[in-house]
Design a protein around this motif. Structure first.
Motif, PDB file in Angstrom:
ATOM      1  N   SER A   1       0.871  -1.178   0.000  1.00 20.67           N
ATOM      2  CA  SER A   1       0.000   0.000   0.000  1.00 20.67           C
ATOM      3  C   SER A   1       0.900   1.217   0.000  1.00 20.67           C
ATOM      4  CB  SER A   1      -0.902   0.030   1.232  1.00 20.67           C
ATOM      5  OG  SER A   1      -1.850  -0.995   1.162  1.00 20.67           O
ATOM      6  N   ALA A   2       0.760   2.050  -1.036  1.00 22.31           N
ATOM      7  CA  ALA A   2       1.672   3.185  -1.199  1.00 22.31           C
ATOM      8  C   ALA A   2       1.099   4.444  -0.554  1.00 22.31           C
ATOM      9  CB  ALA A   2       1.934   3.411  -2.686  1.00 22.31           C
ATOM     10  N   ARG A   3       0.695   4.338   0.689  1.00 21.73           N
ATOM     11  CA  ARG A   3       0.064   5.446   1.420  1.00 21.73           C
ATOM     12  C   ARG A   3      -0.127   4.999   2.855  1.00 21.73           C
ATOM     13  NH1 ARG A   3      -4.324   2.575   2.474  1.00 21.73           N
ATOM     14  NH2 ARG A   3      -4.816   1.100   0.823  1.00 21.73           N
ATOM     15  N   ILE A   4      -0.675   5.883   3.668  1.00 24.00           N
ATOM     16  CA  ILE A   4      -0.945   5.521   5.060  1.00 24.00           C
ATOM     17  C   ILE A   4      -1.989   4.395   5.095  1.00 24.00           C
ATOM     18  CG2 ILE A   4      -2.703   7.360   5.314  1.00 24.00           C
ATOM     19  CD1 ILE A   4      -1.767   7.689   8.236  1.00 24.00           C
ATOM     20  N   VAL A   5      -1.791   3.417   5.971  1.00 21.58           N
ATOM     21  CA  VAL A   5      -2.782   2.333   6.112  1.00 21.58           C
ATOM     22  C   VAL A   5      -3.511   2.479   7.448  1.00 21.58           C
ATOM     23  CG1 VAL A   5      -1.673   0.636   4.600  1.00 21.58           C
ATOM     24  CG2 VAL A   5      -1.029   0.731   7.032  1.00 21.58           C
ATOM     25  N   ALA A   6      -4.698   1.866   7.508  1.00 20.83           N
ATOM     26  CA  ALA A   6      -5.562   2.060   8.679  1.00 20.83           C
ATOM     27  C   ALA A   6      -5.010   1.396   9.936  1.00 20.83           C
ATOM     28  CB  ALA A   6      -6.958   1.551   8.370  1.00 20.83           C
ATOM     29  N   GLY A   7      -4.126   0.401   9.763  1.00 22.22           N
ATOM     30  CA  GLY A   7      -3.530  -0.252  10.929  1.00 22.22           C
ATOM     31  C   GLY A   7      -2.722   0.726  11.788  1.00 22.22           C
ATOM     32  N   THR A   8      -2.318   1.856  11.204  1.00 22.78           N
ATOM     33  CA  THR A   8      -1.546   2.839  11.981  1.00 22.78           C
ATOM     34  C   THR A   8      -2.429   3.560  13.001  1.00 22.78           C
ATOM     35  OG1 THR A   8      -1.907   4.579  10.349  1.00 22.78           O
ATOM     36  CG2 THR A   8       0.056   3.241  10.051  1.00 22.78           C
ATOM     37  N   ASN A   9      -3.749   3.417  12.866  1.00 17.61           N
ATOM     38  CA  ASN A   9      -4.655   4.045  13.848  1.00 17.61           C
ATOM     39  C   ASN A   9      -4.454   3.495  15.252  1.00 17.61           C
ATOM     40  OD1 ASN A   9      -5.968   5.824  12.167  1.00 17.61           O
ATOM     41  ND2 ASN A   9      -7.612   4.403  11.632  1.00 17.61           N
ATOM     42  N   VAL A  10      -3.870   2.308  15.317  1.00 22.47           N
ATOM     43  CA  VAL A  10      -3.591   1.704  16.612  1.00 22.47           C
ATOM     44  C   VAL A  10      -2.580   2.579  17.387  1.00 22.47           C
ATOM     45  CG1 VAL A  10      -2.462  -0.312  17.635  1.00 22.47           C
ATOM     46  CG2 VAL A  10      -4.073  -0.627  15.765  1.00 22.47           C
ATOM     47  N   TYR A  11      -1.792   3.339  16.648  1.00 23.17           N
ATOM     48  CA  TYR A  11      -0.679   4.072  17.270  1.00 23.17           C
ATOM     49  C   TYR A  11      -0.826   5.591  17.147  1.00 23.17           C
ATOM     50  CZ  TYR A  11       1.332  -0.580  16.752  1.00 23.17           C
ATOM     51  OH  TYR A  11       1.559  -1.929  16.801  1.00 23.17           O
ATOM     52  N   ILE A  12      -2.023   6.098  17.389  1.00 26.13           N
ATOM     53  CA  ILE A  12      -2.221   7.557  17.275  1.00 26.13           C
ATOM     54  C   ILE A  12      -1.390   8.294  18.323  1.00 26.13           C
ATOM     55  CG2 ILE A  12      -3.925   9.435  17.453  1.00 26.13           C
ATOM     56  CD1 ILE A  12      -5.913   7.724  16.007  1.00 26.13           C
ATOM     57  N   ASN A  13      -1.175   7.646  19.454  1.00 23.83           N
ATOM     58  CA  ASN A  13      -0.350   8.296  20.490  1.00 23.83           C
ATOM     59  C   ASN A  13       1.130   7.893  20.383  1.00 23.83           C
ATOM     60  OD1 ASN A  13      -0.931   5.718  21.182  1.00 23.83           O
ATOM     61  ND2 ASN A  13      -1.188   6.089  23.362  1.00 23.83           N
ATOM     62  N   GLY A  14       1.555   7.499  19.207  1.00 29.24           N
ATOM     63  CA  GLY A  14       2.963   7.166  18.985  1.00 29.24           C
ATOM     64  C   GLY A  14       3.173   5.671  18.852  1.00 29.24           C
ATOM     65  N   THR A  15       4.252   5.291  18.169  1.00 30.99           N
ATOM     66  CA  THR A  15       4.526   3.869  17.948  1.00 30.99           C
ATOM     67  C   THR A  15       5.758   3.488  18.766  1.00 30.99           C
ATOM     68  OG1 THR A  15       6.211   3.900  16.203  1.00 30.99           O
ATOM     69  CG2 THR A  15       3.953   4.406  15.519  1.00 30.99           C
ATOM     70  N   PRO A  16       5.990   2.211  18.999  1.00 31.44           N
ATOM     71  CA  PRO A  16       7.175   1.831  19.767  1.00 31.44           C
ATOM     72  C   PRO A  16       8.471   2.403  19.173  1.00 31.44           C
ATOM     73  CG  PRO A  16       5.771  -0.072  19.411  1.00 31.44           C
ATOM     74  CD  PRO A  16       5.175   1.061  18.626  1.00 31.44           C
ATOM     75  N   TYR A  17       8.605   2.343  17.852  1.00 32.83           N
ATOM     76  CA  TYR A  17       9.882   2.756  17.257  1.00 32.83           C
ATOM     77  C   TYR A  17       9.994   4.268  17.085  1.00 32.83           C
ATOM     78  CZ  TYR A  17       9.387  -2.174  16.586  1.00 32.83           C
ATOM     79  OH  TYR A  17       9.136  -3.489  16.830  1.00 32.83           O
ATOM     80  N   THR A  18       8.869   4.958  16.843  1.00 28.26           N
ATOM     81  CA  THR A  18       8.986   6.423  16.752  1.00 28.26           C
ATOM     82  C   THR A  18       9.269   6.992  18.141  1.00 28.26           C
ATOM     83  OG1 THR A  18       6.594   6.802  16.922  1.00 28.26           O
ATOM     84  CG2 THR A  18       7.527   6.681  14.700  1.00 28.26           C
ATOM     85  N   TRP A  19       8.766   6.303  19.155  1.00 23.47           N
ATOM     86  CA  TRP A  19       9.068   6.752  20.525  1.00 23.47           C
ATOM     87  C   TRP A  19      10.570   6.688  20.781  1.00 23.47           C
ATOM     88  CZ3 TRP A  19       7.720   9.610  24.300  1.00 23.47           C
ATOM     89  CH2 TRP A  19       8.230   9.412  25.578  1.00 23.47           C
ATOM     90  N   LEU A  20      11.202   5.605  20.317  1.00 17.68           N
ATOM     91  CA  LEU A  20      12.645   5.456  20.499  1.00 17.68           C
ATOM     92  C   LEU A  20      13.424   6.511  19.716  1.00 17.68           C
ATOM     93  CD1 LEU A  20      12.861   1.578  20.091  1.00 17.68           C
ATOM     94  CD2 LEU A  20      13.060   2.867  22.214  1.00 17.68           C
ATOM     95  N   LYS A  21      12.923   6.793  18.521  1.00 19.97           N
ATOM     96  CA  LYS A  21      13.662   7.667  17.609  1.00 19.97           C
ATOM     97  C   LYS A  21      13.452   9.157  17.907  1.00 19.97           C
ATOM     98  CE  LYS A  21      14.344   7.890  12.594  1.00 19.97           C
ATOM     99  NZ  LYS A  21      15.734   7.517  12.384  1.00 19.97           N
TER     100      LYS A  21
END
Ligand code: AMP
Ligand code: AMP
Length: 336
Positions: free
Chosen positions: A287-307
């Motif tokens: 999928s060449a765009r944002i996917v709906a599964g990212t809605n799980v991480y509206i308050n940040g994702t494990p890896y973006t938190w690290l970065k």
């Protein structure tokens, strides 16, 4: 700085996190919203302006208004599922991402060619029903979230089951047994870096419900599998698998540059596949765009938190990229 541009999207799919991410980065926001969803979306107070739009198929009619506002459109799943690909590609607007890649992600044959060129394992394809000799998933074209897909094991069974979908284009794909995983990436055209943002698993009805019923009852009730997505759940995969999965994402980006233009695929994208007991990752969709599964991480994702050390959703990551592009006078590099 961010004041010179606004961020706009259509009210569904991942609109809430796109608007929230834009807000967090200081952008004004515009929401294209059908009348019957206004109450819901306005309850979050995330849009500075709402333009009534019945369907994303009307994007070409609204584009002029958005251009006047200097609003950058962030595409999501509904754009491809309910809009016309042609209009999406041809409409003059500020579009975050590379539209040239859309014909490659929306055509299953081209998508497969792309993945194979990138050296990624893909499920075997059958070019005719009479060749089916193993479990096969019958998939229809377009981003319809698995609606109507079915499993089959031979030609006779296939002919019976396809009757209700006569005339629709389909693909016969080897069914891979393993854990379905959806990996969310972000490729920055500004830094040239690809990041793994997060992963999710989906809940699909009724394949994810059948396991609650004893095998004997499944047979007695003549239950058929179907794959209509209803939602997503967070998943973190073994850390030891991450380096290889990142490399796979990087190869998809690199290959895209040879397929379209040197901008290639950028922004958020997702590889959807199955991890087998041999730890082999078979990819069945890009999928060449944002996917709906990212809605799980509206308050940040494990890896973006690290970065980033702050809550960065995919929506916010998009806004961060646009903000940096404006700051560095490189806005053309994030539009396509
Ligand atoms: P919607 O606006 O919810 O109808 O979604 C637009 C497109 O994205 C449809 O093709 C859906 O099947 C797909 N989609 C929506 N939500 C999800 C989800 N949670 N996970 C995966 N795909 C989804
Ligand atoms: P897709 O529309 O390609 O995202 O597929 C919808 C769903 O069908 C996926 O989320 C998987 O659960 C399932 N699926 C698709 N392709 C395969 C495959 N080749 N093997 C096993 N499951 C698959």
């Amino acid at each position: 700085m961010a004041e010179s541009y606004k961020i706009a999207t259509f009210a569904s799919h991942t609109a809430l996190q796109i608007l929230k991410g834009a807000r967090d980065e200081g952008f004004g926001t515009v929401l294209l919203c059908p009348e019957n969803r206004k109450k819901f979306y306005s309850s979050f107070s995330l849009a500075d302006k709402t333009i009534e739009t019945e369907s994303i198929g009307e994007l070409d009619k609204i584009a002029g208004q958005l251009n006047k506002e200097n609003a950058i459109i962030i595409p999501h799943g509904s754009f491809v599922a309910y809009g016309s690909l042609q209009k999406l590609i041809e409409t003059e607007m500020l579009y975050f991402g590379n539209r040239k890649i859309l014909p490659w992600e929306s055509d299953r044959q081209k998508e497969r060619e792309w993945l194979k060129k990138a050296g990624i394992m893909v499920p075997r394809l059958y070019d005719a029903p009479e060749k089916i000799d193993s479990p096969v998933i019958v998939k229809f074209f377009g981003a319809e979230g698995g609606k109507g897909y079915f499993l089959t094991k031979n030609q006779k069974d296939f002919e019976q089951k396809i009757k209700s979908s006569k005339g629709k284009a389909y693909q016969l794909q080897e069914y891979i047994v393993g854990v379905p995983i959806y990996i969310h990436y972000f490729h920055s055209p500004l830094s040239g870096e690809t990041e793994i943002m997060s992963c999710d698993r989906r809940w699909e009805t009724n394949v994810d419900a059948i396991g609650r019923i004893a095998a004997k009852d499944q047979i007695d009730l003549s239950l058929e599998s179907s794959y209509t997505v209803v939602g997503n759940a967070p998943l973190v995969i073994r850390e030891s698998l991450l380096p290889e999965l990142l490399e796979i994402g990087e190869r998809v980006v690199e290959t895209s540059k040879k397929l379209v233009d040197k901008k290639g695929l950028f922004g958020p994208f997702c590889l959807e596949g199955v991890l087998t007991p041999k730890m082999e990752f078979y990819v069945f969709e890009v999928s060449a765009r944002i996917v709906a599964g990212t809605n799980v991480y509206i308050n940040g994702t494990p890896y973006t938190w690290l970065k980033y050390n702050k809550p960065v959703s995919t929506g916010r990551r998009i806004a961060m990229e646009i903000k940096q592009a404006i700051k560095e006078n490189r806005i053309e590099e994030v539009l396509g």
